[in-house]
Design an enzyme around this catalytic site. Structure first.
Site, short mmCIF file in Angstrom:
data_model
loop_
_atom_site.label_atom_id
_atom_site.label_comp_id
_atom_site.label_asym_id
_atom_site.label_seq_id
_atom_site.Cartn_x
_atom_site.Cartn_y
_atom_site.Cartn_z
N GLY A 68 -10.30 -12.26 -11.90
CA GLY A 68 -9.57 -11.07 -12.34
C GLY A 68 -8.47 -11.37 -13.34
O GLY A 68 -8.12 -10.52 -14.17
N SER B 281 -7.05 -2.25 -0.78
CA SER B 281 -6.51 -1.47 -1.89
C SER B 281 -7.57 -0.64 -2.62
O SER B 281 -7.31 0.51 -2.98
CB SER B 281 -5.76 -2.38 -2.87
OG SER B 281 -6.50 -3.54 -3.17
N GLU C 141 -13.30 -9.46 -7.72
CA GLU C 141 -13.15 -10.24 -6.49
C GLU C 141 -13.98 -11.51 -6.65
O GLU C 141 -15.19 -11.45 -6.84
CB GLU C 141 -13.60 -9.42 -5.26
CG GLU C 141 -13.67 -10.21 -3.97
CD GLU C 141 -12.41 -11.01 -3.63
OE1 GLU C 141 -11.31 -10.45 -3.66
OE2 GLU C 141 -12.55 -12.23 -3.35
N ASP D 55 -2.88 -8.65 -7.33
CA ASP D 55 -2.54 -8.98 -5.94
C ASP D 55 -3.23 -10.28 -5.51
O ASP D 55 -4.09 -10.30 -4.64
CB ASP D 55 -3.01 -7.80 -5.05
CG ASP D 55 -2.73 -8.02 -3.58
OD1 ASP D 55 -1.80 -8.79 -3.26
OD2 ASP D 55 -3.44 -7.42 -2.75
N HIS E 122 0.82 -1.22 0.00
CA HIS E 122 0.00 0.00 0.00
C HIS E 122 0.85 1.27 0.00
O HIS E 122 0.42 2.29 -0.54
CB HIS E 122 -1.01 -0.06 1.16
CG HIS E 122 -2.03 -1.15 0.96
ND1 HIS E 122 -2.71 -1.75 2.00
CD2 HIS E 122 -2.47 -1.77 -0.17
CE1 HIS E 122 -3.52 -2.69 1.51
NE2 HIS E 122 -3.39 -2.71 0.19
N HIS F 283 -7.61 -8.47 -7.97
CA HIS F 283 -7.88 -9.28 -6.77
C HIS F 283 -8.14 -8.28 -5.64
O HIS F 283 -7.25 -7.97 -4.85
CB HIS F 283 -6.68 -10.16 -6.44
CG HIS F 283 -6.38 -11.21 -7.48
ND1 HIS F 283 -5.86 -10.89 -8.71
CD2 HIS F 283 -6.57 -12.55 -7.48
CE1 HIS F 283 -5.72 -12.00 -9.43
NE2 HIS F 283 -6.14 -13.03 -8.70
#
Ligand SMILES: C[S@@+](CC[C@H](N)C(=O)[O-])C[C@H]1O[C@@H](n2cnc3c(N)ncnc32)[C@H](O)[C@@H]1O
Length: 295
Positions: free
Chosen positions: A159, A115, A133, A179, A19, A42
Site C-alpha cells: 500500500g 476499517s 493488503e 494504518d 475507528h 493497510h
C-alpha cells in the site's frame, strides 16, 4: 514474510480511537453528497472473530470495544461508532438481509469490523474503494468480504507503493487511511515518504495516519515529522491508556494524525476524548492530547 495479524488486536483501545476518528471523517465527507474514493493502504482482513483463537490470545478487545459495548452514557460520536460495530454483529435474516438495529437492542459482541467494513457501512455503494493488503490470507478474506462489488478493488500489494497510483482520483475527492502495523521499523520512514509524495500529488486529499505509542524513538518523532509535511491543515490526537511493562515494552496508547480534517473534528474530539480516556484507562495517568493547525 509478515508475522503481524490484526486479528490478535482487533477491537483494542487503538482500534477504538482509530475507528472513532474514521467514522467522523467519513460521515463528514458522505454528508457533502459528492462521490469520493476511500483508500486503505493497510486494510487488514475486513472483519475479525473475537471468539477466534487469535483474538482470544490476549483478548485485547476486552479493554477496548468491550468496555463501551453496553454503556448507556456514550457521547454521540462514540455511540455512532459503537452502533456501527453492533450492526456488524447482527445476524442476517432468512432472506439474507441484515435487519436494522432496533433502539435499545445490544447484540452479543462476537465480531469486530475492520476499517474497510466500517467505511463500507458509511459510504454509498457506488463510491469507489481501493483496499491494499499485503498478507495473502488477509487479502483473500478481505476479497471474500467485498466480492461482487465492482466499485471495490482489493489489491494484494504494498500500500505504501500503491497509493500514488490511486491519487488524485476523478473527481478529486478522497479519504486515505494509512494504518501500518509498524512491524518493521522502516514503516515509520515509509509513512513520511509516502505522505510527502501524496500531498505533493494531491494536496486536497484527506489523509489519516495511525501510529502506536511505544518506546521507540521513531514512534515518538513521527507526529513532528508529519507536522513538517503539512505546516497548516492538520489535527493530531493521541490517547494514552496504560504504562509500559517492566522492560519498557508495550502499546501504551496510540495517535491519529489527520491532514485536511473536517473543520468539525476538533470540537467533536474535545467532547469525546475525556470520556474515552475515562472509559479505556488502565492506570491513573491515562490522558489525551489534541493539537491542531487549521488551514
Ligand atoms: C494495523 S493492520 C490494519 C488494520 C485495518 N486498517 C483496520 O483498521 O481494521 C495492518 C495491516 O497491514 C498489512 N500490511 C503490512 N505491510 C503492508 C504493506 N506494505 N502494504 C499493505 N499492507 C500491509 C498487515 O498484513 C496488516 O493486515
Amino acid at each position: 514474510m509478515l508475522a503481524y495479524r490484526h486479528a490478535f488486536h482487533a477491537g483494542n483501545h487503538a482500534d477504538v480511537l482509530k475507528h472513532v476518528v474514521l467514522v467522523q471523517v467519513l460521515r463528514y465527507l458522505v454528508g457533502k453528497d459528492k462521490p469520493f474514493r476511500y483508500i486503505d493502504t493497510h486494510a487488514g482482513a475486513g472483519g475479525y472473530l473475537l471468539k477466534g483463537a487469535q483474538a482470544q490470545k490476549k483478548a485485547e478487545y476486552r479493554e477496548g470495544i468491550n468496555r463501551l459495548w453496553s454503556r448507556p452514557d456514550l457521547p454521540e460520536a462514540v455511540a455512532d461508532y459503537v452502533r456501527l460495530v453492533q450492526e456488524f454483529n447482527l445476524e442476517p435474516g432468512e432472506d439474507g438481509v441484515v435487519p436494522p438495529l432496533e433502539k435499545g437492542m445490544t447484540p452479543p459482541l462476537a465480531l469486530y469490523p475492520g476499517s474497510p467494513s466500517i467505511a463500507r457501512m458509511l459510504m454509498p455503494r457506488t463510491d469507489a474503494m481501493r483496499l491494499f493488503e499485503l498478507h495473502p490470507s488477509d487479502a483473500r478474506t478481505l476479497a471474500a468480504h467485498f466480492g461482487g462489488n465492482r466499485h471495490v478493488q482489493v489489491l494484494n500489494e504494498d500500500g505504501f507503493a500503491g497509493l500514488k497510483g490511486q491519487i488524485p482520483p476523478t473527481p478529486r475527492r478522497a479519504a486515505v487511511l494509512i494504518d501500518p502495523s509498524y512491524e518493521l521499523v522502516g514503516d515509520y520512514g515509509k509513512v513520511v515518504a509516502t505522505l510527502r509524495e501524496a500531498v505533493t500529488r494531491f494536496a486536497e486529499g484527506v489523509y489519516m495516519v495511525w501510529y502506536p505509542q511505544v518506546s521507540r524513538v521513531e514512534a515518538v518523532q513521527l507526529p513532528k515529522r508529519l507536522m513538517a509535511l503539512a505546516p497548516k491543515g492538520w489535527l493530531h490526537v493521541r490517547m494514552t491508556v496504560s504504562q509500559a511493562d517492566q522492560r519498557g515494552f508495550g502499546l501504551t496508547g496510540s495517535g491519529m494524525f489527520i491532514i485536511n480534517p473536517p473543520y468539525t473534528l476538533h470540537q467533536t474530539l474535545a467532547e469525546v476524548m475525556p470520556f474515552l480516556v475515562e472509559a479505556l484507562a488502565q492506570f491513573d495517568g491515562a490522558a489525551f492530547v489534541i493539537e491542531e493547525q487549521p488551514a
